[in-house]
Scaffold this motif. Structure first.
Motif, short mmCIF file in Angstrom:
data_model
loop_
_atom_site.label_atom_id
_atom_site.label_comp_id
_atom_site.label_asym_id
_atom_site.label_seq_id
_atom_site.Cartn_x
_atom_site.Cartn_y
_atom_site.Cartn_z
N MET A 1 0.83 -1.20 0.00
CA MET A 1 0.00 0.00 0.00
C MET A 1 0.87 1.26 0.00
SD MET A 1 -3.29 0.94 2.30
CE MET A 1 -2.41 1.01 3.83
N SER A 2 1.96 1.26 0.75
CA SER A 2 2.79 2.45 0.81
C SER A 2 3.50 2.70 -0.52
CB SER A 2 3.80 2.34 1.95
OG SER A 2 4.70 1.28 1.70
N LYS A 3 3.70 1.66 -1.31
CA LYS A 3 4.35 1.81 -2.61
C LYS A 3 3.37 2.20 -3.70
CE LYS A 3 8.09 -1.40 -1.67
NZ LYS A 3 8.75 -2.63 -2.07
N SER A 4 2.07 1.96 -3.47
CA SER A 4 1.06 2.22 -4.48
C SER A 4 0.82 3.72 -4.62
CB SER A 4 -0.24 1.52 -4.12
OG SER A 4 -1.23 1.81 -5.07
N GLU A 5 0.85 4.19 -5.84
CA GLU A 5 0.61 5.61 -6.09
C GLU A 5 -0.88 5.92 -6.16
OE1 GLU A 5 1.52 8.83 -9.59
OE2 GLU A 5 2.89 7.17 -9.32
N ILE A 6 -1.70 4.94 -6.55
CA ILE A 6 -3.14 5.11 -6.68
C ILE A 6 -3.82 4.23 -5.63
CG2 ILE A 6 -5.13 4.88 -8.20
CD1 ILE A 6 -3.10 6.91 -9.22
N LEU A 7 -4.73 4.83 -4.86
CA LEU A 7 -5.41 4.10 -3.79
C LEU A 7 -6.90 3.98 -4.08
CD1 LEU A 7 -3.82 5.98 -0.73
CD2 LEU A 7 -3.06 3.82 -1.75
N THR A 8 -7.46 2.85 -3.70
CA THR A 8 -8.90 2.66 -3.78
C THR A 8 -9.54 3.24 -2.52
OG1 THR A 8 -8.82 0.53 -2.66
CG2 THR A 8 -8.60 0.49 -5.07
N ARG B 1 -15.72 3.42 -10.04
CA ARG B 1 -14.61 3.38 -9.08
C ARG B 1 -14.09 4.77 -8.79
NH1 ARG B 1 -9.93 -0.74 -10.03
NH2 ARG B 1 -9.82 -0.54 -7.80
N LYS B 2 -13.85 5.04 -7.55
CA LYS B 2 -13.24 6.31 -7.12
C LYS B 2 -11.81 5.99 -6.67
CE LYS B 2 -17.26 8.40 -7.28
NZ LYS B 2 -17.80 8.36 -8.60
N LEU B 3 -10.86 6.73 -7.19
CA LEU B 3 -9.45 6.49 -6.89
C LEU B 3 -8.79 7.78 -6.43
CD1 LEU B 3 -8.70 4.35 -10.05
CD2 LEU B 3 -9.12 3.50 -7.75
N VAL B 4 -7.80 7.64 -5.56
CA VAL B 4 -7.12 8.79 -4.97
C VAL B 4 -5.62 8.59 -5.12
CG1 VAL B 4 -6.72 10.09 -2.84
CG2 VAL B 4 -8.96 9.07 -3.27
N ARG B 5 -4.95 9.60 -5.63
CA ARG B 5 -3.48 9.54 -5.68
C ARG B 5 -2.94 9.65 -4.25
NH1 ARG B 5 -0.30 10.25 -10.05
NH2 ARG B 5 -1.42 10.38 -12.02
#
Length: 68
Positions: free
Chosen positions: A5-12, A49-53
């Protein structure tokens, strides 16, 4: 999971809820601007889907932290 999760640039929404330690419903309300005293959290949609950087979430948290 935390490392991925900490490496992911895009979060659900689910991942944002994990970071904020709240429910997905509460995150959805924040995205829509329905939480009094908090500005909307910037996001984008891919269909339903809603995504957050990750950087948007970090900036939003920094701008909205309160000193107790």
């Amino acid at each position: 999971m935390q490392e991925a999760m900490s490496k992911s640039e895009i979060l659900t929404i689910r991942e944002v809820a994990e970071v904020l330690r709240c429910s997905k419903a509460h995150v959805s309300n924040v995205l829509r601007g329905r939480v009094e005293g908090l500005p909307k959290l910037t996001h984008f949609s891919l269909g339903r889907r809603k995504l957050v950087r990750r950087e948007w979430l970090d900036t939003w948290m920094e701008q909205n932290k309160q000193q107790w």
